[in-house]
Design a protein around this motif. Structure first.
Motif, PDB file in Angstrom:
ATOM      1  N   GLU A  10       0.827  -1.204   0.000  1.00 23.70           N
ATOM      2  CA  GLU A  10       0.000   0.000   0.000  1.00 23.70           C
ATOM      3  C   GLU A  10       0.861   1.253   0.000  1.00 23.70           C
ATOM      4  O   GLU A  10       0.561   2.231  -0.699  1.00 23.70           O
ATOM      5  CB  GLU A  10      -0.934   0.008   1.217  1.00 23.70           C
ATOM      6  CG  GLU A  10      -1.886   1.205   1.264  1.00 23.70           C
ATOM      7  CD  GLU A  10      -2.828   1.252   0.078  1.00 23.70           C
ATOM      8  OE1 GLU A  10      -3.006   2.354  -0.487  1.00 23.70           O
ATOM      9  OE2 GLU A  10      -3.396   0.199  -0.288  1.00 23.70           O
ATOM     10  N   THR A  14       0.765   3.901  -3.029  1.00 20.18           N
ATOM     11  CA  THR A  14       0.410   5.295  -2.754  1.00 20.18           C
ATOM     12  C   THR A  14       1.507   6.246  -3.214  1.00 20.18           C
ATOM     13  O   THR A  14       1.242   7.262  -3.867  1.00 20.18           O
ATOM     14  CB  THR A  14       0.140   5.497  -1.256  1.00 20.18           C
ATOM     15  OG1 THR A  14      -0.955   4.668  -0.855  1.00 20.18           O
ATOM     16  CG2 THR A  14      -0.198   6.950  -0.952  1.00 20.18           C
ATOM     17  N   ALA A  18       1.450   9.052  -5.908  1.00 16.60           N
ATOM     18  CA  ALA A  18       1.497  10.410  -5.360  1.00 16.60           C
ATOM     19  C   ALA A  18       2.634  11.253  -5.909  1.00 16.60           C
ATOM     20  O   ALA A  18       2.462  12.462  -6.130  1.00 16.60           O
ATOM     21  CB  ALA A  18       1.602  10.350  -3.834  1.00 16.60           C
ATOM     22  N   SER A 157      -4.258   5.743 -12.549  1.00 12.33           N
ATOM     23  CA  SER A 157      -2.902   5.691 -11.981  1.00 12.33           C
ATOM     24  C   SER A 157      -1.841   6.082 -13.005  1.00 12.33           C
ATOM     25  O   SER A 157      -0.689   5.666 -12.926  1.00 12.33           O
ATOM     26  CB  SER A 157      -2.604   4.287 -11.417  1.00 12.33           C
ATOM     27  OG  SER A 157      -3.505   3.960 -10.384  1.00 12.33           O
ATOM     28  N   ALA A 296      -3.830  11.472  -4.364  1.00  8.10           N
ATOM     29  CA  ALA A 296      -3.527  10.043  -4.443  1.00  8.10           C
ATOM     30  C   ALA A 296      -4.361   9.254  -3.439  1.00  8.10           C
ATOM     31  O   ALA A 296      -4.813   8.141  -3.730  1.00  8.10           O
ATOM     32  CB  ALA A 296      -2.032   9.814  -4.180  1.00  8.10           C
ATOM     33  N   THR A 297      -4.598   9.838  -2.264  1.00  6.63           N
ATOM     34  CA  THR A 297      -5.406   9.167  -1.246  1.00  6.63           C
ATOM     35  C   THR A 297      -6.841   8.991  -1.716  1.00  6.63           C
ATOM     36  O   THR A 297      -7.478   7.955  -1.454  1.00  6.63           O
ATOM     37  CB  THR A 297      -5.376   9.973   0.062  1.00  6.63           C
ATOM     38  OG1 THR A 297      -4.025  10.169   0.457  1.00  6.63           O
ATOM     39  CG2 THR A 297      -6.117   9.253   1.169  1.00  6.63           C
ATOM     40  N   ARG A 300      -6.739   5.996  -3.996  1.00  9.73           N
ATOM     41  CA  ARG A 300      -6.520   4.725  -3.293  1.00  9.73           C
ATOM     42  C   ARG A 300      -7.745   4.311  -2.481  1.00  9.73           C
ATOM     43  O   ARG A 300      -8.158   3.150  -2.511  1.00  9.73           O
ATOM     44  CB  ARG A 300      -5.307   4.834  -2.373  1.00  9.73           C
ATOM     45  CG  ARG A 300      -3.977   5.054  -3.063  1.00  9.73           C
ATOM     46  CD  ARG A 300      -3.647   3.953  -4.049  1.00  9.73           C
ATOM     47  NE  ARG A 300      -3.696   2.639  -3.426  1.00  9.73           N
ATOM     48  CZ  ARG A 300      -3.790   1.498  -4.080  1.00  9.73           C
ATOM     49  NH1 ARG A 300      -3.841   1.500  -5.410  1.00  9.73           N
ATOM     50  NH2 ARG A 300      -3.824   0.347  -3.437  1.00  9.73           N
ATOM     51  N   ALA A 316      -5.149   2.717   3.244  1.00  4.73           N
ATOM     52  CA  ALA A 316      -4.889   3.867   2.374  1.00  4.73           C
ATOM     53  C   ALA A 316      -4.913   5.166   3.173  1.00  4.73           C
ATOM     54  O   ALA A 316      -4.079   6.058   2.966  1.00  4.73           O
ATOM     55  CB  ALA A 316      -5.914   3.912   1.253  1.00  4.73           C
ATOM     56  N   SER A 320      -1.482   7.641   4.110  1.00  2.59           N
ATOM     57  CA  SER A 320      -1.489   9.052   3.753  1.00  2.59           C
ATOM     58  C   SER A 320      -1.208   9.936   4.967  1.00  2.59           C
ATOM     59  O   SER A 320      -0.447  10.906   4.874  1.00  2.59           O
ATOM     60  CB  SER A 320      -2.845   9.417   3.134  1.00  2.59           C
ATOM     61  OG  SER A 320      -2.880  10.781   2.783  1.00  2.59           O
ATOM     62  N   THR A 380      -5.198  15.592   3.804  1.00  3.33           N
ATOM     63  CA  THR A 380      -5.219  14.155   3.566  1.00  3.33           C
ATOM     64  C   THR A 380      -6.519  13.520   4.035  1.00  3.33           C
ATOM     65  O   THR A 380      -7.044  12.602   3.391  1.00  3.33           O
ATOM     66  CB  THR A 380      -4.029  13.476   4.267  1.00  3.33           C
ATOM     67  OG1 THR A 380      -3.991  13.873   5.638  1.00  3.33           O
ATOM     68  CG2 THR A 380      -2.726  13.866   3.609  1.00  3.33           C
TER      69      THR A 380
END
Length: 466
Positions: A10, A14, A18, A157, A296-297, A300, A316, A320, A380
């Motif tokens: 993970e 991430t 990210a 992605s 990115a969070t 995910r 996830a 973050s 986040t």
């Protein structure tokens, strides 16, 4: 329930998603930094006028960006559920939403002269700010259209193309500013108006580049985004508004808090306004890392949510939080230990006219350093909740934290207690801390609050809408 990625997997997933987003955010923000630095070359009055222009432009554009960011979790959830028809519908209607919001924003920006007069800003500086906005308004739709397409690409992605496009825009913006602001190579010296023209040209440039990429790249041809483009898909259009408008409002009330601080600084004087511009630029630059991480969070958590993986959502979110905290501890230390060095990039301390704003900017930067941790945390956590399509309550939390607490405290400390600029910055930090704590509580209690009930995951509409 599906088996989630391991913690190590993970973290890798991430960070792989990210880092191009973070770099893209930094490259995007470099456009603003370039504008501010080059405005400083024109003089402190131009720098103050640029700050006023940003105070009006940035919140409304950020609202549009936030609203369009709803495309990202919707596409991510659809990919997680392997519903590829929904991917096409969400991306296509994102362009529709961008057009509608852009029309509203442009109308507002063309009223800037009246807005500055009503809020009691200095006439000469207001006129310069309005000259910038008259031309920058033309770039609003390309800017928001780019966000809609970026959400589609990011949900797959595939983020390096965003980075490359944004880096290219930096050079276009620098060249445009150099030619049009200062009248080089036979071009007229237009000052802030030239910066506005350059901004619109840059936004159009990146939108065209990403549009061509999505249209002709093999992996996206299956979506056929241009097919029946003008045919309305009202269920998906209004679903985007339902999810996106609260996101936009949430982001706007945060940016609006800092914009309101600009107006408060304008009441203090030109030196305070110029100093605030420098400090907020540095704080915003540091914020680009947790902002990219929050995007990115969202992807995910959205993918895990679409795949109905509760543990994946949890991991996830925590990855973050930890990653953001590690970076923001570094930026906090930098602001506290090296403020003179950082401020000197914007204001030359050897120039007599810069002595007062330089000193003020150093003092403001100390407050900016102290709230780095909570600023990253709220970003986040907001991103994680968006991945769950939870947007209405976070919006209300932001309104109460920023405007119910932060702004009144800024006014009270700045003007009632007489702490002026430092009091305004103290209120900003308190508003961010309250919001961060509330959003964190909501994500930590997501199951008890019913945020991951999968029966409400996706919108199901008739196939002919696709």
């Amino acid at each position: 329930m599906p088996t989630p990625l391991s913690w190590r997997e993970e973290i890798i997933a991430t960070l792989a998603l990210a880092w191009p987003l973070v770099l893209a955010q930094l490259a995007q923000f470099s456009l603003q930094i370039t504008d501010v630095i080059m405005m400083g070359w024109l003089g402190r009055e131009a720098l103050a006028a640029g700050s006023l222009a940003s105070a009006l432009l940035h919140p409304v554009v950020v609202f549009g960006i936030g609203a369009l960011s709803a495309v990202s979790p919707m596409v991510a959830q659809a990919i997680g559920a392997r519903d590829y028809t929904s991917v096409r519908r969400s991306a296509r209607q994102g362009i529709w939403v961008a057009f509608v919001i852009s029309a509203l924003i442009m109308f507002l920006l063309y009223q800037s002269r009246h807005i500055y007069a009503i809020t009691g800003q200095m006439p000469g500086i207001s006129a310069e700010a309005a000259s910038y906005l008259d031309f920058a308004a033309l770039g609003v739709f390309p800017s928001l259209g780019f966000v809609a397409l970026r959400s589609l690409v990011t949900a797959h992605s595939e983020t390096r193309v965003i980075l490359v496009t944004t880096i290219a825009s930096f050079f276009v913006n620098f060249a445009g500013n150099y030619l049009l602001m200062f009248g080089k190579f036979g071009f007229p010296a237009l000052g802030l108006a030239g910066a506005g023209i350059s901004t619109s040209l840059v936004q159009t440039f990146v939108f065209i580049l990403l549009s061509l990429y999505v249209i002709f790249k093999e992996g996206y041809r299956k979506y056929d985004l241009l097919a029946r483009f003008w045919k309305p898909d009202w269920p998906r259009f209004f679903e985007l508004f339902r999810i996106g408008v609260p996101i936009g409002l949430m982001v706007m009330v945060e940016v609006g808090l800092f914009a309101a601080a600009v107006f408060l600084m304008g009441w203090i004087g030109t030196d305070a306004l110029a100093a605030h511009t420098v400090a907020i630029q540095l704080a915003s630059l540091a914020f680009m890392v947790p902002l990219g991480l929050s995007q990115a969070t969202t992807i995910r958590t959205g993918l895990a949510y679409g795949a109905r993986c509760l543990e994946g959502v949890r991991r996830a979110g925590w990855v973050s939080i930890i990653t953001s905290a590690m970076f923001n501890s570094i930026s906090c230390a930098s602001f506290l230990l090296f403020p003179h060095f950082l401020v000197s990039f914007y204001l030359d301390p050897t120039i007599a006219d810069n002595a007062v704003p330089f000193t003020l900017a150093v003092s403001y930067l100390a407050y900016a350093g102290l709230f780095q941790m909570v600023d990253g945390l709220q970003a986040t956590m907001a991103g994680a909740l968006r991945g769950l399509s939870d947007t209405k309550m976070p919006m209300l939390i932001a309104v109460m934290g920023y405007w119910g607490c932060g702004l009144p405290i800024s006014y009270f400390c700045g003007f009632v207690l007489g702490w002026e600029g430092e009091g305004i910055w103290l209120g900003l930090g308190i508003g961010l801390a309250i919001t961060a704590a509330s959003l964190s509580y909501r994500f930590m209690n997501r199951e008890r609050l019913g945020l991951v009930r999968f029966s409400r995951m996706m919108v199901s509409d008739s196939p002919e809408q696709a």
